[in-house]
Design an enzyme around this catalytic site. Structure first.
Site: not given
Ligand code: FAD
Length: 607
Positions: A277-279
């Site tokens: 994910t982006r995170a």
């Protein structure tokens, strides 16, 4: 002088959320006024990448599966009742967009051409794309608004909501081009002011208008904000040259199947980037930088060259170039033609992209604790928890824009006379009016720049108590300087005046972020706490809620109701399935691989 206007529904913000709500309300017969702080049509919707959720492409997909993916990616902070409303309606968002005039990419056969692979965090392929990305959405929305006779007040900034106690009844605004103050009385008001990425300039992908005004307007009207410490930092943005810092150049997917993310010493800092994910990707990059192994431009190295040695990698890159033309173009302008072709590595670092936290709402977008007020779009809190998965936001604008537009029009038709506490309205107007001509020591824009630097350095992807406390002290210092500003006396098109108004909102929004971040003593969602490196579900499966009483912020932590998706649930793509598909493809001859991928990725199709 205070000009007075009246309408049934006032939409503050002319991005996707505001215009969809305005058009919907006008179609139901409401008299609608829309305020647009910047030139009509600007905002994040227009610069979006054009990825739009369509969660019923795969037969196995379902609203439940989407909900699970959103909540798992959001690390369980999401308002599940709101997510449920969204997931039930999301399958119709694309259709609604087409009714507004948005045209999705299609195959030569005329059928929709969705992305064939899931975006990070999604369990299924569920993304449509738009030719020319976000621009046509803006154009379609403006066309729809003019067809139904929505009145737009361009370059008009709302400075305060008005009303009577907990009943909102419109807003006070400054018409920046003329310097005229207006009071708009409205039976129902919809906040659609977008996010706050500009608090991190230049480390942001956001447009200039995203100074967090809506959060502050709501807070001062008695609303509460939830999880304001949750910002999304999208991992791949340019690090140089200076004017291009912060411009997005890719999702994790851009890494392709073989791309490598390296530190300045050439060591890999994360594997299988494309699936993260982006995170997760932002956290890995930020931690590597914290350990002192960034490039001379303060970034990490995204090396796409291994993709070009394999059929799958080459085809995927070709496909991504076609899907994200503006991002590749940004790479070309910053790093040259070879980089744009994936032949030389990119220097990249996360940039502030999306505000997950926001105004606390009910599942039908009514603002908690305040009457006659709705909040939609990025300014709303709770839908995405601690991390938003790609393509959901544009769909959300149509889902909640139409919901709020309908409800507001219906409520307005039942509302009688509107009561406004005129003395507060006049006070706000007089205060705003008194700003031009102030002859203090500080230009507002310098204070804005100082605040932005403080927030990026101390309240960015990496945080700890020391940095957050320092940021709070700095905010206090800037506040003191704010009372001694220097603003030219001109009333028309006075940029100092606008900067001073925005600074006021940015300071309060910044303080809310810092105080919320200080309260959350764990690492969850969009950022990493160096002093509390783990997610702590026992102590911190909580929403941080901020209210304001007598000009003082009040914070509390509330248990998150896990009504549908429980801890331990899994979301996102099945890595085993992906791995098997990958292995099967790799044992085929190159020609066969090429043929399969051309068909799957619609390459060679002039769609
Ligand atoms: C570079 C980029 C790419 C993105 N790509 C995608 C994507 O591909 N898919 C996806 O789903 N999401 C994407 N997003 C996220 C998505 O675009 C935004 O979250 C969404 O467009 C926000 O819409 P909005 O209506 O809430 O706000 P905006 O579209 O930002 O509009 C806010 C409006 O409020 C106005 N305003 C602000 N303050 C005031 C005030 N005080 N008074 C009056 N008016 C005010 C502004 O002028 C503007 O008109 C992207 C975001 C960025 C920045």
């Amino acid at each position: 002088m205070l000009t007075q206007l009246e309408c049934d529904v006032l939409c503050i913000g002319a991005g996707g959320g505001g215009i969809v709500a305005a058009v919907t309300a006008a179609e139901r017969g409401a008299r609608v006024i829309v305020l647009s702080k910047r030139p009509y049509g600007s905002g994040n919707t227009r610069i979006a990448g054009g990825l739009v959720l369509l969660p019923n492409i795969s037969p196995e997909d379902s609203p439940e599966a989407l909900m699970r993916d959103m909540v798992v990616a959001g690390e369980f902070l999401n308002n599940q009742a709101l997510v449920e409303t969204f997931c039930e309606r999301a399958p119709h968002a694309a259709e609604l967009m087409e009714q507004f005039g948005v045209i999705f990419s299609r195959k030569r056969s005329g059928t929709l051409a969705p992305l064939p692979v899931p975006l990070a965090g999604h369990g299924f392929p569920r993304t449509l794309t738009i030719y020319s990305e976000g621009v046509p959405i803006g154009t379609a929305l403006r066309g729809a608004a003019s067809r139904v006779g929505v009145q737009v007040l361009d370059e008009t900034i709302a400075v305060r909501l008005i009303g009577d106690g907990a009943n909102v009844a419109g807003a006070i605004a400054l018409r920046w081009l003329t310097g005229e103050m207006v009071m708009i009385r409205a039976k129902q008001t919809i906040l659609a002011t977008g996010g706050l990425g500009w608090l991190y300039y230049p480390h942001t992908s956001n447009s200039r208008a995203m100074t967090g005004d809506g959060y502050v307007l709501a807070l001062r009207a008695g609303a509460e904000l939830v999880d304001m410490e949750q910002q999304q930092f999208i991992p791949f943005a340019l690090t140089h040259p200076e004017p291009m810092v912060g411009i997005v150049c890719g999702e994790p997917a851009i890494a392709g199947p073989y791309g490598r993310l390296l530190d300045a010493k050439g060591r890999q800092i994360l594997t299988r980037v494309r699936m993260k994910t982006r995170a997760q990707v932002s956290a890995a990059m930020s931690l590597a930088k914290e350990h002192g192994i960034a490039t001379q431009h303060g970034g990490m190295v995204l090396d796409l060259t291994p993709n070009l040695k394999k059929v799958l990698g080459t085809k995927m890159f070709e496909f991504l170039k076609r899907t994200f033309p503006s991002m590749i173009d940004a790479v070309r302008r910053a790093y040259g033609e070879d980089a744009a072709k994936g032949r030389t590595p990119w220097d990249v670092f996360p940039t502030a992209h999306y505000q997950m936290g926001g105004i606390k709402v009910t599942p039908d977008c009514r603002v908690w604790g305040v009457k006659n007020l709705f909040a939609i779009g990025e300014v709303q809190g709770g839908l995405h928890g601690g991390n938003r998965i790609g393509s959901t936001s544009l769909a959300e604008l149509f889902v909640f824009g139409s919901l709020a537009g309908n409800l507001a029009a219906e409520a307005a038709s039942r509302t009688g006379d509107i009561s406004v506490d005129i003395s507060t309205a006049k006070e706000t107007s007089a205060h705003t009016n008194s700003l031009p001509g102030k002859s203090g020591s500080h230009k507002p824009i310098f204070l804005v720049r100082r605040l932005q630097r403080i927030l990026w350095e101390n309240v960015g992807p990496i945080r700890d108590e020391g940095r957050l406390t320092h940021a709070l002290e700095e905010i206090q210092r800037i506040r003191e300087m704010q009372s001694d500003v220097c603003i030219s006396g001109r009333r028309e098109c006075n940029p100092d005046w606008l900067d001073a108004i925005e600074l006021d909102a940015m300071l309060l929004a910044g303080e809310v972020i810092v105080r919320s971040a200080l309260m959350r003593k764990e690492s969850r969602g969009g950022h990493v706490r160096l002093d509390y490196t783990r997610r702590d579900d026992k102590a911190w499966l909580k929403n941080i809620v901020v209210g304001m009483h007598d000009d003082t912020l009040a914070l509390r932590a509330e248990d998150v109701p896990l009504s549908r998706i429980h801890l331990g649930s899994k979301g996102g793509a099945n890595p085993l399935r992906e791995r098997i598909q990958f292995l099967i493809l790799n044992i085929l001859p190159r020609k066969a691989q090429s043929k399969i991928l051309d068909a799957r990725l619609n390459l060679g199709d002039d769609s």
